[in-house]
Design a protein around this motif. Structure first.
Motif, PDB file in Angstrom:
ATOM      1  N   GLY A  60       0.794  -1.209   0.000  1.00 18.72           N
ATOM      2  CA  GLY A  60       0.000   0.000   0.000  1.00 18.72           C
ATOM      3  C   GLY A  60       0.834   1.270   0.000  1.00 18.72           C
ATOM      4  N   GLU A  61       2.106   1.169  -0.392  1.00 22.63           N
ATOM      5  CA  GLU A  61       3.003   2.327  -0.419  1.00 22.63           C
ATOM      6  C   GLU A  61       2.654   3.278  -1.546  1.00 22.63           C
ATOM      7  N   HIS A  62       2.899   4.556  -1.287  1.00 25.89           N
ATOM      8  CA  HIS A  62       2.714   5.573  -2.320  1.00 25.89           C
ATOM      9  C   HIS A  62       3.886   5.521  -3.286  1.00 25.89           C
ATOM     10  N   HIS A  63       3.575   5.578  -4.556  1.00 27.20           N
ATOM     11  CA  HIS A  63       4.609   5.599  -5.589  1.00 27.20           C
ATOM     12  C   HIS A  63       4.419   6.830  -6.470  1.00 27.20           C
ATOM     13  N   ASN A  64       4.168   7.984  -5.839  1.00 25.40           N
ATOM     14  CA  ASN A  64       3.981   9.181  -6.640  1.00 25.40           C
ATOM     15  C   ASN A  64       5.327   9.630  -7.209  1.00 25.40           C
ATOM     16  N   LEU A  65       5.269  10.476  -8.209  1.00 25.61           N
ATOM     17  CA  LEU A  65       6.482  10.872  -8.922  1.00 25.61           C
ATOM     18  C   LEU A  65       7.490  11.582  -8.034  1.00 25.61           C
ATOM     19  N   LYS A  75      -3.140   4.882  -7.149  1.00 25.94           N
ATOM     20  CA  LYS A  75      -4.187   4.838  -6.126  1.00 25.94           C
ATOM     21  C   LYS A  75      -4.955   3.509  -6.190  1.00 25.94           C
ATOM     22  N   GLU A  76      -5.258   3.049  -7.410  1.00 23.61           N
ATOM     23  CA  GLU A  76      -5.953   1.763  -7.572  1.00 23.61           C
ATOM     24  C   GLU A  76      -5.110   0.619  -7.019  1.00 23.61           C
ATOM     25  N   VAL A  77      -3.818   0.650  -7.282  1.00 25.21           N
ATOM     26  CA  VAL A  77      -2.921  -0.398  -6.777  1.00 25.21           C
ATOM     27  C   VAL A  77      -2.917  -0.388  -5.254  1.00 25.21           C
ATOM     28  N   ARG A  78      -2.760   0.800  -4.668  1.00 26.66           N
ATOM     29  CA  ARG A  78      -2.741   0.904  -3.196  1.00 26.66           C
ATOM     30  C   ARG A  78      -4.036   0.395  -2.586  1.00 26.66           C
TER      31      ARG A  78
END
Length: 85
Positions: free
Chosen positions: A3-8, A41-44
């Motif tokens: 559930g980690e954020h992977h934003n740019l 977001k869908e992945v998280r």
């Protein structure tokens, strides 16, 4: 399941200023960035169990996120090279 954020900005902190510039000046980058955010977001949501998805669908989402991230990275890298000249 992370559930980690992977934003740019998290993934590419060295390109934070370039990310901002490209979002403001490049419609294609902005569109891809928004899509990356949506897929991330869908992945998280799937990883934390908030949305029920099949393992296959989750893998497809992750592949999509990675493809978008790679394309965005190439655009950031190109812009950084252009600015350093």
């Amino acid at each position: 399941m992370t559930g980690e954020h992977h934003n740019l900005k998290t993934e590419f902190p060295e390109y934070e200023a370039i990310i901002h510039e490209l979002k403001m000046s490049n419609a294609h980058f902005q569109k891809l960035s928004e899509k990356h955010h949506t897929v991330d977001k869908e992945v998280r949501q799937a990883e934390i169990g908030a949305e029920a998805v099949t393992d296959e669908h989750l893998e497809d989402l992750k592949k999509s996120r990675l493809k978008l991230r790679d394309e965005l990275y190439q655009m950031m890298k190109k812009e950084a090279q252009k600015q350093s000249q």
